[in-house]
Design a protein around this motif. Structure first.
Motif, PDB file in Angstrom:
ATOM      1  N   ILE A 228      48.115  49.380  35.028  1.00 33.15           N
ATOM      2  CA  ILE A 228      47.229  48.508  35.030  1.00 33.15           C
ATOM      3  C   ILE A 228      45.675  48.905  35.396  1.00 33.15           C
ATOM      4  CG2 ILE A 228      48.560  46.609  36.134  1.00 33.15           C
ATOM      5  CD1 ILE A 228      46.962  46.693  38.718  1.00 33.15           C
ATOM      6  N   TYR A 229      44.931  47.953  34.339  1.00 34.79           N
ATOM      7  CA  TYR A 229      43.401  48.659  33.981  1.00 34.79           C
ATOM      8  C   TYR A 229      43.050  46.873  34.241  1.00 34.79           C
ATOM      9  CZ  TYR A 229      39.298  48.847  31.553  1.00 34.79           C
ATOM     10  OH  TYR A 229      38.074  49.003  31.240  1.00 34.79           O
ATOM     11  N   ILE A 230      41.906  47.172  35.431  1.00 35.98           N
ATOM     12  CA  ILE A 230      40.818  46.022  34.951  1.00 35.98           C
ATOM     13  C   ILE A 230      39.539  45.600  34.929  1.00 35.98           C
ATOM     14  CG2 ILE A 230      40.737  43.002  36.136  1.00 35.98           C
ATOM     15  CD1 ILE A 230      43.279  44.326  38.600  1.00 35.98           C
ATOM     16  N   PRO A 231      39.249  45.343  33.551  1.00 31.90           N
ATOM     17  CA  PRO A 231      37.430  44.985  33.178  1.00 31.90           C
ATOM     18  C   PRO A 231      36.848  44.823  34.410  1.00 31.90           C
ATOM     19  CG  PRO A 231      39.496  44.308  31.620  1.00 31.90           C
ATOM     20  CD  PRO A 231      39.812  44.894  32.440  1.00 31.90           C
ATOM     21  N   GLY A 232      36.355  45.105  34.711  1.00 29.79           N
ATOM     22  CA  GLY A 232      35.340  44.448  35.613  1.00 29.79           C
ATOM     23  C   GLY A 232      34.218  43.363  35.024  1.00 29.79           C
ATOM     24  N   GLN A 233      33.666  43.865  33.938  1.00 32.51           N
ATOM     25  CA  GLN A 233      32.832  43.376  33.086  1.00 32.51           C
ATOM     26  C   GLN A 233      33.746  41.922  32.237  1.00 32.51           C
ATOM     27  OE1 GLN A 233      29.948  45.229  30.725  1.00 32.51           O
ATOM     28  NE2 GLN A 233      29.289  46.467  32.737  1.00 32.51           N
ATOM     29  N   LEU A 234      34.990  41.761  32.553  1.00 31.31           N
ATOM     30  CA  LEU A 234      35.961  40.224  32.098  1.00 31.31           C
ATOM     31  C   LEU A 234      36.287  40.081  32.934  1.00 31.31           C
ATOM     32  CD1 LEU A 234      37.568  42.758  28.776  1.00 31.31           C
ATOM     33  CD2 LEU A 234      35.230  41.014  28.852  1.00 31.31           C
ATOM     34  N   ASN A 235      36.013  39.738  34.089  1.00 28.59           N
ATOM     35  CA  ASN A 235      36.302  39.016  34.606  1.00 28.59           C
ATOM     36  C   ASN A 235      35.586  38.010  35.691  1.00 28.59           C
ATOM     37  OD1 ASN A 235      39.482  39.401  35.106  1.00 28.59           O
ATOM     38  ND2 ASN A 235      38.720  41.286  34.658  1.00 28.59           N
ATOM     39  N   ASP A 236      35.099  36.906  36.261  1.00 34.08           N
ATOM     40  CA  ASP A 236      34.067  36.301  37.160  1.00 34.08           C
ATOM     41  C   ASP A 236      34.080  37.500  38.734  1.00 34.08           C
ATOM     42  OD1 ASP A 236      33.793  35.004  35.523  1.00 34.08           O
ATOM     43  OD2 ASP A 236      33.951  33.209  36.228  1.00 34.08           O
ATOM     44  N   HIS A 237      32.889  37.470  39.241  1.00 34.38           N
ATOM     45  CA  HIS A 237      32.570  38.280  40.354  1.00 34.38           C
ATOM     46  C   HIS A 237      33.543  37.551  41.224  1.00 34.38           C
ATOM     47  CE1 HIS A 237      28.652  40.142  38.304  1.00 34.38           C
ATOM     48  NE2 HIS A 237      29.427  40.475  37.814  1.00 34.38           N
ATOM     49  N   GLU A 238      32.897  36.722  41.081  1.00 38.94           N
ATOM     50  CA  GLU A 238      34.214  35.240  42.474  1.00 38.94           C
ATOM     51  C   GLU A 238      35.283  35.549  42.438  1.00 38.94           C
ATOM     52  OE1 GLU A 238      31.608  34.023  40.197  1.00 38.94           O
ATOM     53  OE2 GLU A 238      30.734  34.002  41.624  1.00 38.94           O
ATOM     54  N   ASP A 239      36.410  36.226  41.593  1.00 35.17           N
ATOM     55  CA  ASP A 239      37.562  36.234  41.221  1.00 35.17           C
ATOM     56  C   ASP A 239      38.418  37.449  42.189  1.00 35.17           C
ATOM     57  OD1 ASP A 239      38.104  33.952  39.903  1.00 35.17           O
ATOM     58  OD2 ASP A 239      37.494  34.434  38.108  1.00 35.17           O
ATOM     59  N   ARG A 240      37.062  38.097  42.379  1.00 38.78           N
ATOM     60  CA  ARG A 240      37.056  39.945  43.234  1.00 38.78           C
ATOM     61  C   ARG A 240      37.693  39.662  44.972  1.00 38.78           C
ATOM     62  NH1 ARG A 240      37.068  43.542  39.823  1.00 38.78           N
ATOM     63  NH2 ARG A 240      38.905  43.936  40.644  1.00 38.78           N
ATOM     64  N   GLY A 241      38.388  40.099  45.116  1.00 42.18           N
ATOM     65  CA  GLY A 241      38.326  39.604  46.900  1.00 42.18           C
ATOM     66  C   GLY A 241      39.136  38.827  47.178  1.00 42.18           C
ATOM     67  N   TYR A 272      26.758  36.585  49.300  1.00 41.37           N
ATOM     68  CA  TYR A 272      27.069  37.775  48.177  1.00 41.37           C
ATOM     69  C   TYR A 272      26.375  38.229  48.124  1.00 41.37           C
ATOM     70  CZ  TYR A 272      31.685  35.489  50.016  1.00 41.37           C
ATOM     71  OH  TYR A 272      32.689  34.628  50.569  1.00 41.37           O
ATOM     72  N   ASN A 273      26.568  39.192  47.598  1.00 40.70           N
ATOM     73  CA  ASN A 273      26.366  40.466  46.565  1.00 40.70           C
ATOM     74  C   ASN A 273      27.042  41.240  45.119  1.00 40.70           C
ATOM     75  OD1 ASN A 273      23.972  42.041  44.965  1.00 40.70           O
ATOM     76  ND2 ASN A 273      23.179  43.777  46.569  1.00 40.70           N
ATOM     77  N   TYR A 274      27.067  40.588  44.584  1.00 39.24           N
ATOM     78  CA  TYR A 274      28.066  41.790  43.948  1.00 39.24           C
ATOM     79  C   TYR A 274      27.794  42.414  43.112  1.00 39.24           C
ATOM     80  CZ  TYR A 274      30.662  36.864  44.562  1.00 39.24           C
ATOM     81  OH  TYR A 274      31.054  36.098  45.160  1.00 39.24           O
ATOM     82  N   ASP A 275      26.797  42.893  42.693  1.00 41.24           N
ATOM     83  CA  ASP A 275      25.779  44.109  42.970  1.00 41.24           C
ATOM     84  C   ASP A 275      25.518  45.088  43.021  1.00 41.24           C
ATOM     85  OD1 ASP A 275      25.750  42.350  39.689  1.00 41.24           O
ATOM     86  OD2 ASP A 275      24.252  40.703  40.863  1.00 41.24           O
ATOM     87  N   HIS A 276      26.699  45.470  43.943  1.00 36.74           N
ATOM     88  CA  HIS A 276      25.650  46.737  44.793  1.00 36.74           C
ATOM     89  C   HIS A 276      26.790  48.018  44.170  1.00 36.74           C
ATOM     90  CE1 HIS A 276      25.622  49.573  48.627  1.00 36.74           C
ATOM     91  NE2 HIS A 276      24.746  48.172  49.383  1.00 36.74           N
ATOM     92  N   PRO A 277      25.624  48.759  44.463  1.00 34.95           N
ATOM     93  CA  PRO A 277      25.777  50.251  43.246  1.00 34.95           C
ATOM     94  C   PRO A 277      27.437  50.457  44.147  1.00 34.95           C
ATOM     95  CG  PRO A 277      23.438  50.223  44.589  1.00 34.95           C
ATOM     96  CD  PRO A 277      24.276  49.240  44.970  1.00 34.95           C
ATOM     97  N   GLY A 278      27.483  50.305  45.554  1.00 32.88           N
ATOM     98  CA  GLY A 278      28.855  50.657  46.006  1.00 32.88           C
ATOM     99  C   GLY A 278      30.495  49.479  45.980  1.00 32.88           C
ATOM    100  N   ALA A 279      29.696  48.283  45.699  1.00 31.48           N
ATOM    101  CA  ALA A 279      30.331  47.107  45.693  1.00 31.48           C
ATOM    102  C   ALA A 279      30.241  46.737  44.957  1.00 31.48           C
ATOM    103  CB  ALA A 279      30.663  46.841  46.767  1.00 31.48           C
ATOM    104  N   ASP A 280      30.090  47.183  43.278  1.00 30.31           N
ATOM    105  CA  ASP A 280      29.209  46.436  41.734  1.00 30.31           C
ATOM    106  C   ASP A 280      31.175  45.796  41.195  1.00 30.31           C
ATOM    107  OD1 ASP A 280      28.044  45.702  40.246  1.00 30.31           O
ATOM    108  OD2 ASP A 280      27.893  47.169  39.071  1.00 30.31           O
ATOM    109  N   MET A 281      31.099  44.582  41.375  1.00 32.66           N
ATOM    110  CA  MET A 281      31.932  43.746  40.649  1.00 32.66           C
ATOM    111  C   MET A 281      32.241  44.245  39.834  1.00 32.66           C
ATOM    112  SD  MET A 281      33.733  42.995  43.167  1.00 32.66           S
ATOM    113  CE  MET A 281      33.264  44.469  43.927  1.00 32.66           C
ATOM    114  N   ASP A 282      31.144  44.788  38.594  1.00 29.13           N
ATOM    115  CA  ASP A 282      31.290  45.078  37.104  1.00 29.13           C
ATOM    116  C   ASP A 282      32.335  46.217  36.933  1.00 29.13           C
ATOM    117  OD1 ASP A 282      29.990  42.917  36.362  1.00 29.13           O
ATOM    118  OD2 ASP A 282      27.819  43.351  35.772  1.00 29.13           O
ATOM    119  N   ASP A 283      32.430  46.883  37.962  1.00 29.10           N
ATOM    120  CA  ASP A 283      33.115  48.254  38.055  1.00 29.10           C
ATOM    121  C   ASP A 283      34.588  47.659  37.844  1.00 29.10           C
ATOM    122  OD1 ASP A 283      30.335  49.662  38.049  1.00 29.10           O
ATOM    123  OD2 ASP A 283      31.060  49.776  40.504  1.00 29.10           O
ATOM    124  N   ASP A 284      35.076  49.100  36.705  1.00 28.54           N
ATOM    125  CA  ASP A 284      36.451  48.505  36.514  1.00 28.54           C
ATOM    126  C   ASP A 284      37.489  48.991  37.790  1.00 28.54           C
ATOM    127  OD1 ASP A 284      35.546  47.976  33.804  1.00 28.54           O
ATOM    128  OD2 ASP A 284      35.470  49.900  33.921  1.00 28.54           O
TER     129      ASP A 284
END
Length: 554
Positions: A228-241, A272-284
């Motif tokens: 499975i491959y989940i592209p981070g930038q094609l999913n809303d931040h709130e949909d993770r976790g 919430y911070n969805y852009d932290h370098p160690g927790a960036d929701m744009d990451d795949d």
């Protein structure tokens, strides 16, 4: 306030981008669908869509008086037996089989009607925000939390080759052997804000994701490999976790009802911070799962790289003076929240490695299942005491920083059919299951003061266990279906008892009645003070309730 205002503006600025990502995801899906169905136009015209779904009404009443304390320090009212939820949900499924390819679209709309208890929650929340909460961060529970319109599924699936299956689009992927607590079932987060963990169909709480899902069969080995491959930038931040009720609603951890973490007073707010370098929701995110048979045993081997299921607090070193001494890992020295905030919620990316196995044993006539998971560098908040309560280092327990620990988790389960007809008068054998969940922190150090949940002083132990059991029975040819679920925290104390009955009327109508009763060893009595060793079931103090659920399915 400058840091806070910048964060609010950034959130507003990213909203159009999220819609652009959704449109891009739908465009990719539509393009794939168009390419595959162009050659099957005749099938499109001659084959019908299968339509199904439900209309559902939820009603729940408090069975005890939940803690609802305003800034004046006084309990607002006695809400025992008050209506706590009046929720209407409609779900529509569209499915079509094109032969070699299949397609499904699912939408769900939820609306809540106002209750007097809900109005008081909102009123207390506004009062707390007015006593010094961050500007512009108030929450309207109905509009911002409970009411929603969701595209739950939008996928196309088919065989690329005789042994290769592709499923692309918005979907759910379920791994593991258990429905209660997440071990390997970490691909998706869950939304626990409106119903906590109690909904019997957990697919109603699971957050779907846009992804690519490929399964390769190896028939000669009785096995398959799923990627499975989940592209981070094609999913809303709130949909993770996982999403918990930090908005101060009806399922906020006791005694935080009426207090929104984002607008807590006195500079103690957390966002919430969805852009932290160690927790960036744009990451795949991505994962592999090998599933097969070995003799009589079914087994699987899995690995997933993605956000930690539960958020942790990354404290602000400016308002938590002890934080820099305890922070470790990729979080050290990286804080991006507002200058006056106590911290930020983040979902650090982790790796989960797991094994599952199951087998049927004819002698005792039972099914044995197990699930084992290893999580290196699992994040934990630290700090038992707060500044207010003793020589602490932050506003609340756990706000001293984040430690990474190696975590081994296990589940053992036995499922068995029990012949209780002669004892209970059931119409067929009853289903019984018992599960034991265990956590082991392999590099545990008591001096680090790990907490089970930031904001509560319950110290994490090296070993911890929870046992659950469910008995489901059937009467009148499955028209009357009572059940009993129980659980006990063998380490921190407390548990739950959930008696329920589901009534079936024909093919369409289902009625469920359920009582949710919680027990705890210790609970916290006042918001923002009086921190103690409250743990899991202490968070649910005051949440005993009665539920009635009416469903018309079609």
């Amino acid at each position: 306030m400058m840091g806070t205002d910048m964060k609010i503006d950034k959130k507003k600025a990213t909203a159009p981008l999220r819609w652009q990502r959704r449109l891009l995801a739908l465009g990719v899906l539509a393009g794939t669908l168009g390419a595959q169905t162009a050659a099957a136009a005749d099938d499109w015209l001659t084959k019908d869509w299968e339509v199904s779904g439900y209309l559902r009404e939820y009603l729940s009443w408090n069975l005890e008086n939940p803690t609802l304390i305003g800034p004046d320090g006084q309990q607002r009212d006695d809400y025992r037996y008050s209506l706590s939820m009046a929720r209407t949900v409609g779900k529509l499924d569209l499915y079509r089989d094109f032969g070699n390819w299949r397609m499904k679209i699912t939408g769900r709309v939820s609306r809540e009607s106002p209750t007097s208890y809900g109005k008081d929650l909102q009123e207390v929340m506004d009062e707390w925000a007015a006593t010094g909460g961050a500007s512009g961060s108030s929450v309207n529970l109905r509009d911002d939390v409970y009411d929603d319109e969701e595209l739950r599924e939008f996928w196309i699936q088919g065989d690329v080759t005789d042994t290769t299956n592709l499923k692309i689009g918005r979907q759910q992927v379920v791994w593991g052997e258990t429905d209660f607590f997440q071990l390997l079932d970490v691909v998706h987060g869950y939304d626990f804000r409106w119903r906590s963990f109690l909904e019997p169909e957990n697919e109603e709480l699971r957050k779907p994701l846009n992804m690519v899902n490929i399964t390769q069969r190896f028939d000669q080995l009785d096995a398959s490999l799923q990627a499975i491959y989940i592209p981070g930038q094609l999913n809303d931040h709130e949909d993770r976790g996982n999403s918990y009720d930090v908005e101060g609603g009806r399922w906020a951890n006791n005694p935080n009802k009426g207090i929104t973490f984002a607008s807590a007073p006195f500079g103690a707010n957390v966002r919430y911070n969805y852009d932290h370098p160690g927790a960036d929701m744009d990451d795949d995110s991505y994962g592999l799962r090998w599933n097969g048979l070995l003799g009589d045993w079914g087994y699987s081997l899995g690995w997933f790289h993605g956000p930690n299921p539960n958020p942790v607090v990354n404290p602000n070193p400016a308002t938590n003076p002890g934080q820099p001494q305890l922070q470790t890992g990729p979080y050290e020295g990286v804080y991006q929240g507002g200058a006056t905030e106590a911290g930020e919620f983040i979902y650090p990316y982790i790796d989960v490695f797991g094994v599952t196995a199951n087998n049927y044993f004819a002698g005792p006539d039972l099914v044995f299942s197990t699930e084992l998971a290893y999580i290196p560098n699992a994040p934990y908040n630290v700090g038992i005491e707060s500044i207010a309560e003793g020589p602490g280092c932050g506003f609340f327990p756990g706000f001293c920083g984040i430690r990474e620990k190696n975590l081994f988790r296990s589940m053992f389960r036995i499922d068995k059919q029990l012949d209780l007809q002669s004892y209970l008068g059931t119409s067929r054998p009853s289903f019984f299951t018992v599960q034991l969940f265990n956590n082991w922190i392999t590099n545990f150090d008591k001096e680090e003061q790990l907490v089970n949940l930031a904001g509560f002083g319950g110290a994490t132990k090296e070993f911890s266990s929870i046992a659950t059991a469910v008995l489901a029975t059937n009467y009148a040819n499955d028209q009357i279906n009572p059940s009993l679920a129980v659980g006990s925290d063998l380490t921190y104390g407390g548990g739950f008892v959930i008696p329920a009955v589901e009534l079936a009327y024909g093919d369409h109508v289902r009625v469920r009645f359920e009582a949710d009763v919680f027990f705890h060893r210790t609970d916290q009595e006042k918001p923002l003070q009086g921190f103690n060793d409250t743990n899991l079931f202490g968070y649910f103090s005051g949440n005993d309730q009665l539920l009635a659920r009416l469903t018309y399915q079609f």
